[in-house]
Every structure is written in C-alpha cells, then in structure tokens.
Design an enzyme around this catalytic site. Structure first.
Site, mmCIF file in Angstrom:
data_model
loop_
_atom_site.group_PDB
_atom_site.id
_atom_site.type_symbol
_atom_site.label_atom_id
_atom_site.label_comp_id
_atom_site.label_asym_id
_atom_site.label_seq_id
_atom_site.Cartn_x
_atom_site.Cartn_y
_atom_site.Cartn_z
ATOM 1 C CB SER A 166 -0.851 0.009 1.269
ATOM 2 O OG SER A 166 -1.458 1.267 1.468
ATOM 3 C CE1 TYR B 3 -4.561 -2.254 4.991
ATOM 4 C CE2 TYR B 3 -3.482 -0.150 4.596
ATOM 5 C CZ TYR B 3 -4.122 -1.270 4.120
ATOM 6 O OH TYR B 3 -4.311 -1.429 2.763
#
Ligand code: NAD
Length: 253
Positions: free
Chosen positions: A144, A157
């Site tokens: 990401s 995350y």
C-alpha cells in the site's frame, strides 16, 4: 501488450476489488488463473467473469492465514495447470480505526496475521513450487502507499504494509539468482468494497482523501491490476525487489 500465455497465476483475495481486477487482467493477458479467496462464492463470481471473457480460471477456497490452506492452494495450482509461474498475494483487511494508544490488541494481531503473515506463508509455498519446477517466476505482493509512509488511525495496517515491503525485498534478494522476481505494488486509495465501507462510516473521509490526492481522484481497481500484469510479465524482466507506488502521486508530496 503483455503476454502471459501458458503461464499459471495464483491471485489471493481474488473475490473482490483489486484481486478480482488483477485476476481478470492476468487472464486477459493469457494466464490460467487460480482464484483464491476466503469467500468461495465471491471467488466463483470472479472465475465466471474470467471464463465469460474467454479465459481459464479455477477456484480454491483459501484462508491465507492458514498454512495448510496456503499449501493446498499452491498444490491445487500445480495439480490443475501443471506448474506455477506467477502469484499476486493480495488478500488483506483494513482493521479498526483508532490512534495507537486505543488499538485493540486482538485487532492488531488479526491485521498483522491477515496482511503480513499471510504473505510470508504464500511466498514460502509459492517459491517452493517454483524451485521444484526448476526456478523462474514472478510474484507481486499487495502492499500500500501506507507501506511507504505513515498514516494516522491505522498503525497495525501501516506496520503490516511496511512489513510486506520488507518481506518483498528479503525474498527478492534470496531468490533473484533462481530467476524468481518478487515485487510489491503500493496502491493509493482505491474505490473497492474495503474503502467504500470506511467512507460510509465517515462521510467526510472521501473529501479528505481527494484533497490529499495530487490527481484529485481515487484509483480504480483495474489500474492496480494493470500494474500487476506488467510486474508479472517479461516487460519487467529486470525489476526485482521494487515497491511500485500506483497512487496518483500520493507519496511524492
Ligand atoms: P476488498 O475488501 O475489496 O477485497 C479483499 C478480498 O480479500 C475479499 O475478497 C476478501 O474475502 C479476501 N480476504 C480477506 N481475508 C482473507 C483471508 N484471510 N484469506 C483469503 N482471502 C481473504 O479489498 P481491496 O481494496 O481489493 O484490497 C485488496 C488488497 O489491497 C489488500 O491487501 C489491501 O490492504 C490493499 N490495498 C487496498 C487499498 C484500497 O484503497 N482499497 C489501498 C492500498 C492497498
């Protein structure tokens, strides 16, 4: 146009969003695709879309946090198509939204397990299969843009995605000499079920995301799928250990 004719690819989290689009794009480029997802029904829909487009797909219900499931997923690819050439390790979850001091410990463990430990398990079994067939292959892990920079309210995350980038580099260094390339794709915010859910919880979020995007839009999942096909293909034959941002410039500011 990249050609992956005769190649076999596994895509995890292929029942939705980025994984569904990359599975379709890999099939369009000629690969036989093993559609792996926790949600078998969603996987069947992806496989039906691939077959409706003239491609070849096979579904295997897989929990990527379960080592036995991951081993069986790779064995399924080899048994069905004879070998494994490509993989997109993509399944992931967002986890709860909280500042670090308020993170729930179980949520932390779950996010690390689904987003990071799963990639370790997939790499382990995929690379074993590639080595057993004489080496050669290309693997893309979904990290990401938050694997490259810090973001608030998402420490588990962000940590998991930085871990995916690190694991990608470690695997690339170890297996490059065997002709196995391992790269990561680092999407910016993509309009998928994962993000739609978070935006629905907090309607101000979409405007905030658009305001920090140099291109003033979210990505479409197909834009990430196209990058995965490129990284898998021989057009990227000397790209190894790279974390490729596909983020509209979000990480250059
Ligand atoms: P999504 O929720 O649309 O799809 C995720 C898929 O993963 C689902 O089909 C789900 O069933 C599957 N999955 C979840 N847990 C699993 C498990 N344990 N085993 C097997 N499959 C499982 O999400 P998405 O937006 O397409 O996200 C895909 C990947 O992209 C994730 O790794 C996510 O972190 C990453 N990502 C997403 C964005 C974004 O903005 N959407 C941005 C950057 C990175």
């Amino acid at each position: 146009m990249a050609t992956l004719s005769g190649k076999t690819a596994i895509v995890t989290g292929a029942g939705s969003g980025i994984g569904r689009q990359s599975a379709q794009a890999l099939a369009c480029a000629g690969a036989n695709v093993v559609v792996a997802d926790l949600d078998a029904e969603a996987g069947k829909t992806t496989a039906a879309l691939i077959e409706a487009g003239g491609g070849h797909a096979s579904v295997v219900r897989t929990d990527v946090t379960d080592a036995a499931d991951v081993e069986a997923m790779v064995a399924h690819a080899v048994a069905t198509y004879g070998r494994l050439d490509l993989a997109h390790n993509n399944a992931g979850i967002l986890g709860g939204s909280a500042v670090l001091t308020e993170v729930d410990d179980d949520d932390w463990r779950r996010v690390i397990e689904v987003n990071l430990t799963s990639v370790y398990l997939c790499l382990k079994h995929e690379i074993r299969a590639m080595l057993a067939a004489g080496g050669g292959g290309s693997i893309v892990n979904t990290a990401s843009y938050s694997g490259l920079v810090g973001l608030p309210f998402a420490s588990a995350y962000v940590a998991s995605k930085h871990g995916v980038v690190g694991l990608t580099k470690a695997a690339a260094v170890e297996y490059g000499r065997k002709g196995i390339r391992v790269n990561a794709v680092c999407p910016g915010t993509v309009r998928t079920a994962m993000m739609e859910e978070r935006i629905a919880e907090n309607p101000k979020m979409e405007k905030a995301l658009l305001d920090v995007s140099p291109m003033r839009r979210l990505a479409e999942a197909a834009e990430i799928g196209d990058a995965v096909v490129w990284l898998c293909s021989d057009a990227a034959s000397f790209v190894n250990g790279h974390a490729l941002p596909v983020d509209g410039g979000a990480t250059i500011q």
